[in-house]
Motif scaffolding. Structure first.
Motif, mmCIF file in Angstrom:
data_model
loop_
_atom_site.group_PDB
_atom_site.id
_atom_site.type_symbol
_atom_site.label_atom_id
_atom_site.label_comp_id
_atom_site.label_asym_id
_atom_site.label_seq_id
_atom_site.Cartn_x
_atom_site.Cartn_y
_atom_site.Cartn_z
ATOM 1 N N GLY A 41 -1.722 -16.713 -1.848
ATOM 2 C CA GLY A 41 -2.413 -17.890 -1.343
ATOM 3 C C GLY A 41 -1.481 -19.078 -1.330
ATOM 4 N N PRO A 42 -1.859 -20.123 -0.603
ATOM 5 C CA PRO A 42 -0.983 -21.299 -0.498
ATOM 6 C C PRO A 42 -0.903 -22.088 -1.797
ATOM 7 N N SER A 43 0.030 -23.023 -1.836
ATOM 8 C CA SER A 43 0.210 -23.872 -3.010
ATOM 9 C C SER A 43 -1.068 -24.656 -3.297
ATOM 10 N N GLY A 44 -1.453 -24.692 -4.562
ATOM 11 C CA GLY A 44 -2.642 -25.433 -4.965
ATOM 12 C C GLY A 44 -3.939 -24.658 -4.807
ATOM 13 N N ALA A 45 -3.853 -23.380 -4.367
ATOM 14 C CA ALA A 45 -5.065 -22.592 -4.107
ATOM 15 C C ALA A 45 -5.799 -22.204 -5.390
ATOM 16 N N GLY A 46 -5.070 -22.168 -6.518
ATOM 17 C CA GLY A 46 -5.704 -21.780 -7.777
ATOM 18 C C GLY A 46 -5.162 -20.489 -8.364
ATOM 19 N N LYS A 47 -4.043 -19.994 -7.850
ATOM 20 C CA LYS A 47 -3.490 -18.704 -8.291
ATOM 21 C C LYS A 47 -3.089 -18.728 -9.763
ATOM 22 N N THR A 48 -2.319 -19.748 -10.138
ATOM 23 C CA THR A 48 -1.868 -19.831 -11.526
ATOM 24 C C THR A 48 -3.048 -20.012 -12.472
ATOM 25 N N THR A 49 -4.018 -20.797 -12.032
ATOM 26 C CA THR A 49 -5.210 -21.003 -12.863
ATOM 27 C C THR A 49 -5.917 -19.669 -13.118
ATOM 28 N N VAL A 50 -6.030 -18.845 -12.078
ATOM 29 C CA VAL A 50 -6.654 -17.520 -12.224
ATOM 30 C C VAL A 50 -5.852 -16.663 -13.206
ATOM 31 N N LEU A 51 -4.526 -16.652 -13.049
ATOM 32 C CA LEU A 51 -3.691 -15.809 -13.902
ATOM 33 C C LEU A 51 -3.733 -16.276 -15.359
ATOM 34 N N ASN A 52 -3.748 -17.600 -15.545
ATOM 35 C CA ASN A 52 -3.798 -18.134 -16.913
ATOM 36 C C ASN A 52 -5.125 -17.818 -17.599
ATOM 37 N N MET A 53 -6.198 -17.798 -16.848
ATOM 38 C CA MET A 53 -7.485 -17.417 -17.450
ATOM 39 C C MET A 53 -7.483 -15.923 -17.769
ATOM 40 N N LEU A 54 -6.913 -15.127 -16.856
ATOM 41 C CA LEU A 54 -6.839 -13.679 -17.089
ATOM 42 C C LEU A 54 -5.988 -13.369 -18.320
ATOM 43 N N GLY A 55 -4.919 -14.139 -18.514
ATOM 44 C CA GLY A 55 -4.021 -13.897 -19.644
ATOM 45 C C GLY A 55 -4.426 -14.589 -20.927
ATOM 46 N N GLY A 56 -5.570 -15.262 -20.913
ATOM 47 C CA GLY A 56 -6.047 -15.906 -22.136
ATOM 48 C C GLY A 56 -5.286 -17.169 -22.500
ATOM 49 N N MET A 57 -4.571 -17.761 -21.541
ATOM 50 C CA MET A 57 -3.851 -19.011 -21.823
ATOM 51 C C MET A 57 -4.722 -20.220 -21.544
ATOM 52 N N ASP A 58 -5.789 -19.989 -20.783
ATOM 53 C CA ASP A 58 -6.675 -21.081 -20.411
ATOM 54 C C ASP A 58 -8.099 -20.515 -20.406
#
Ligand SMILES: Nc1ncnc2c1ncn2[C@@H]1O[C@H](COP(=O)(O)OP(=O)(O)OP(=O)(O)O)[C@@H](O)[C@H]1O
Ligand SMILES: [Mg+2]
Length: 234
Positions: A41-58
């Motif tokens: 997905g494009p920049s700012g779409a929420g990809k890192t946010t999704v991954l951080n929640m999946l990895g228990g960082m957020d």
């Protein structure tokens, strides 16, 4: 039976004073064990946010996240620490190695904190760095440093290998060789791999593609015959 990884109507809201940002809005998807999944997905779409929640960082603001039968979205901070420590391997864009430790020591450092680590030297050999184990990060190229970071994540023997733009700092050929390493690792070790990219050209290499747009899942599709990355040009 439920999927190995499942997001059900997951949201993440960031509050900054008067402003609220819906970084992730009602996202649902699943990933099966052993799959190579790409989140694009494009920049700012929420990809890192999704991954951080999946990895228990957020944490998430709503919805449920499950991994291998455990309810991640219901965990206490202490449980999340154990989950990150034992179950998750992370690979970042900029490697994040400890500069005053050798390649071998960087991998050993990570394996010391988990339950059933693999042998650090063996894993470094598997990623192609058998001859460079005693080098410091500054003595290694970017691609080699990323191999150390991948070895460090794999030595934990994780349930999930999460990679956020793992080739973002690398040139074309080096990036390709890192993606090949991740694809081969998934196939040979059966570890479930999730890779974030903004590059749509990479999607044919995945068993599953989750397309994120404006904090929502625009599309999820599976591919029964993914393309080996060395056959993809972009
Ligand atoms: N800690 C935070 N506080 C406030 N807003 C945030 C925070 N983290 C992310 N955001 C916002 O959430 C949205 C999604 O960000 P995210 O980093 O998940 O995007 P991304 O898809 O990974 O983008 P990129 O490809 O540029 O890395 C963005 O609007 C971002 O500004
Ligand atoms: Mg990001």
């Amino acid at each position: 039976m439920s999927a190995f990884v499942s997001f059900e109507e997951v949201s993440k809201v960031y509050r900054m004073g008067e402003i609220t940002i819906r970084a992730v809005d009602n996202v649902s998807f699943s990933i099966e064990k052993g799959e190579f999944a790409v989140i694009v997905g494009p920049s700012g779409a929420g990809k890192t946010t999704v991954l951080n929640m999946l990895g228990g960082m957020d944490g998430c603001s709503g919805g449920t996240i499950r991994v291998d039968g455990s309810l991640i979205s219901g965990m206490t901070p202490r449980q999340l620490t154990a989950y990150r420590r034992h179950d998750i391997g992370f690979v970042f864009q900029f490697y994040n190695l400890v500069q005053n430790l050798t390649a071998l020591e960087n991998v050993e450092l990570a394996s010391q904190i988990c339950r059933q680590p693999l042998d650090a030297a063996t894993v470094l050999q598997e990623v192609g760095l058998g001859e460079r184990m005693n080098n410091f990060p500054a003595q290694l190229s970017g691609g080699e440093q990323q191999r150390v970071a991948i070895a460090r994540a794999l030595a934990k023997n994780p349930k999930l290998l999460l990679c956020d733009e793992p080739t973002g700092a690398l040139d074309y050929q080096t990036g390709k060789s890192i993606l090949k390493l991740l694809q081969d690792t998934c196939r040979q070790k059966g570890v479930t791999v999730v890779v974030i990219t903004h590059n749509s050209a990479l999607t044919p290499m995945a068993d599953r593609v989750i397309r994120i747009k404006n904090g929502t899942v625009a599309d999820m599709r599976c591919c029964s015959h993914p393309t080996p990355v060395e056959q993809i040009e972009w």
